[in-house]
Design an enzyme around this catalytic site. Structure first.
Site, PDB file in Angstrom:
ATOM      1  N   ASP A   1      22.859  44.311  36.303  1.00  0.00           N
ATOM      2  CA  ASP A   1      23.082  44.316  34.852  1.00  0.00           C
ATOM      3  C   ASP A   1      23.590  45.689  34.411  1.00  0.00           C
ATOM      4  OD1 ASP A   1      23.142  43.344  32.291  1.00  0.00           O
ATOM      5  OD2 ASP A   1      20.992  43.534  31.941  1.00  0.00           O
TER       6      ASP A   1
ATOM      7  N   ASN B   1      26.716  32.318  31.842  1.00  0.00           N
ATOM      8  CA  ASN B   1      27.851  33.258  31.795  1.00  0.00           C
ATOM      9  C   ASN B   1      29.191  32.590  31.428  1.00  0.00           C
ATOM     10  OD1 ASN B   1      26.660  35.518  34.403  1.00  0.00           O
ATOM     11  ND2 ASN B   1      26.431  35.636  32.186  1.00  0.00           N
TER      12      ASN B   1
HETATM   13  C1  FPP Z   1      26.012  41.994  34.208  1.00  0.00           C
HETATM   14  O1  FPP Z   1      26.584  42.993  33.435  1.00  0.00           O
HETATM   15  C2  FPP Z   1      26.820  41.659  35.372  1.00  0.00           C
HETATM   16  C3  FPP Z   1      27.414  40.449  35.592  1.00  0.00           C
HETATM   17  C4  FPP Z   1      27.302  39.334  34.650  1.00  0.00           C
HETATM   18  C5  FPP Z   1      28.244  40.156  36.754  1.00  0.00           C
HETATM   19  C6  FPP Z   1      28.000  40.916  38.020  1.00  0.00           C
HETATM   20  C7  FPP Z   1      29.244  40.878  38.797  1.00  0.00           C
HETATM   21  C8  FPP Z   1      29.763  41.854  39.577  1.00  0.00           C
HETATM   22  C9  FPP Z   1      29.078  43.112  39.865  1.00  0.00           C
HETATM   23  C10 FPP Z   1      31.106  41.705  40.202  1.00  0.00           C
HETATM   24  C11 FPP Z   1      31.320  40.554  41.123  1.00  0.00           C
HETATM   25  C12 FPP Z   1      30.218  40.283  42.056  1.00  0.00           C
HETATM   26  C13 FPP Z   1      30.283  40.179  43.412  1.00  0.00           C
HETATM   27  C14 FPP Z   1      29.063  39.794  44.156  1.00  0.00           C
HETATM   28  C15 FPP Z   1      31.469  40.461  44.197  1.00  0.00           C
HETATM   29  P1  FPP Z   1      26.875  42.724  31.893  1.00  0.00           P
HETATM   30  O2  FPP Z   1      28.313  42.386  31.765  1.00  0.00           O
HETATM   31  O3  FPP Z   1      25.950  41.673  31.375  1.00  0.00           O
HETATM   32  O4  FPP Z   1      26.538  44.122  31.290  1.00  0.00           O
HETATM   33  P2  FPP Z   1      25.997  44.492  29.826  1.00  0.00           P
HETATM   34  O5  FPP Z   1      24.638  43.865  29.703  1.00  0.00           O
HETATM   35  O6  FPP Z   1      25.962  45.986  29.831  1.00  0.00           O
HETATM   36  O7  FPP Z   1      26.989  43.926  28.848  1.00  0.00           O
END
Ligand code: FPP
Length: 262
Positions: free
Chosen positions: A37, A85
């Site tokens: 996150d 998501n």
């Molecule tokens: C949360 O950050 C993260 C995600 C929803 C996606 C995680 C994905 C990756 C790291 C890239 C692809 C993954 C792999 C395994 C290759 P957020 O966007 O919710 O952050 P925020 O809460 O700060 O808005």
């Protein structure tokens, strides 16, 4: 694996070496689960578009996977895309899927070199055909690996998983009286895997966000303020060391209290 495997990957004198030497390899968490996150906040702090946070999150994924495998962790599960998501802007969803495909194509050799078996948990059937092709190929190519199992949770929801398990029980004709916790666990996406001992969440949020709801019943939860794109080997080692300092109780009493209680 072992301390040697870990040290072979850490430049001599690097601060991570001291952390690696503190790990008790006979008390490793068998399964580490991670809620990645903070990608959006990482990007916002730099006045970059959100997708730059996801892009930079890939190096954190690489570091975490290799560190966990070298440590000798049996299972690592990363929460990459939840059933919720899909509500994000279409362009962000497309970028996440593109990053996933690219990651798999570029990292497959690293997975094989580290004897890692790759698996997907979640409703993968709802993902687009090109993503499924890439996932299926990585699963097939790593099928003969015998080291760490790397689950990627995609289109995953803990409640959806429990509903899917209940549906399977019905479709397999399992009678109500035959169902107990052990049998039910065998119907989940993680059938046959140890439950997570350690659940890590980055970016300081204190939520479990519909992740492995059944399996984390007794997991130790470790929350770090570090945003996912900044998460590296050091942070995983710190989480494991914090886990090893805790006394797990599984609803019972600790051994130190036992003397008083009896
Ligand atoms: C949360 O950050 C993260 C995600 C929803 C996606 C995680 C994905 C990756 C790291 C890239 C692809 C993954 C792999 C395994 C290759 P957020 O966007 O919710 O952050 P925020 O809460 O700060 O808005």
């Amino acid at each position: 694996m072992s301390l040697e495997k870990l040290l072979a990957w850490i430049p001599p004198g690097h601060p991570d070496e001291a952390l690696a030497r503190q790990v008790a390899f006979d008390r490793l968490p068998a399964h580490i689960a991670v809620i990645m996150d903070g990608n959006g906040r990482w990007a916002a702090q730099r006045r970059l578009p959100r997708v730059e946070g996801h892009r930079n999150g890939i190096q954190a994924v690489r570091d975490t996977v290799e560190t966990a495998a070298r440590l000798g962790c049996r299972v690592l599960t990363l929460y990459a895309f939840s059933v919720e998501n899909w509500k994000r802007p279409a362009a962000e969803v497309r970028t996440l899927m593109t990053l996933l495909k690219r990651y798999l194509r570029l990292e497959i050799e690293t997975l094989l070199r580290n004897d890692i078996r790759f698996r997907v948990i979640g409703r993968a059937e709802d993902l687009s055909a090109d993503v499924r092709r890439e996932l299926d190929s990585a699963v097939a190519r790593t099928a003969d690996s015998h080291g760490m199992l790397f689950n990627i949770a995609l289109n995953y929801g803990g409640r959806a998983e429990i509903v899917d398990a209940a549906r399977r029980a019905v479709s397999e004709g399992i009678a109500a009286e035959e169902l107990d916790e052990r049998r039910f666990a065998g119907l989940l996406y993680t059938a046959g895997q140890p439950d997570p001992d350690l659940l890590i969440r980055t970016s300081g949020e204190m939520r479990v966000s519909n992740f492995l709801l059944w399996q984390i019943a007794y997991a130790e939860i470790y929350v770090t303020e570090t945003l996912w794109p900044d998460f590296r080997r050091r942070h995983l080692l710190e989480a494991v060391l914090a886990y090893q300092k805790r006394e797990r109780r599984y609803g019972g009493i600790t051994s130190s209290h036992a003397a008083v209680a009896t």
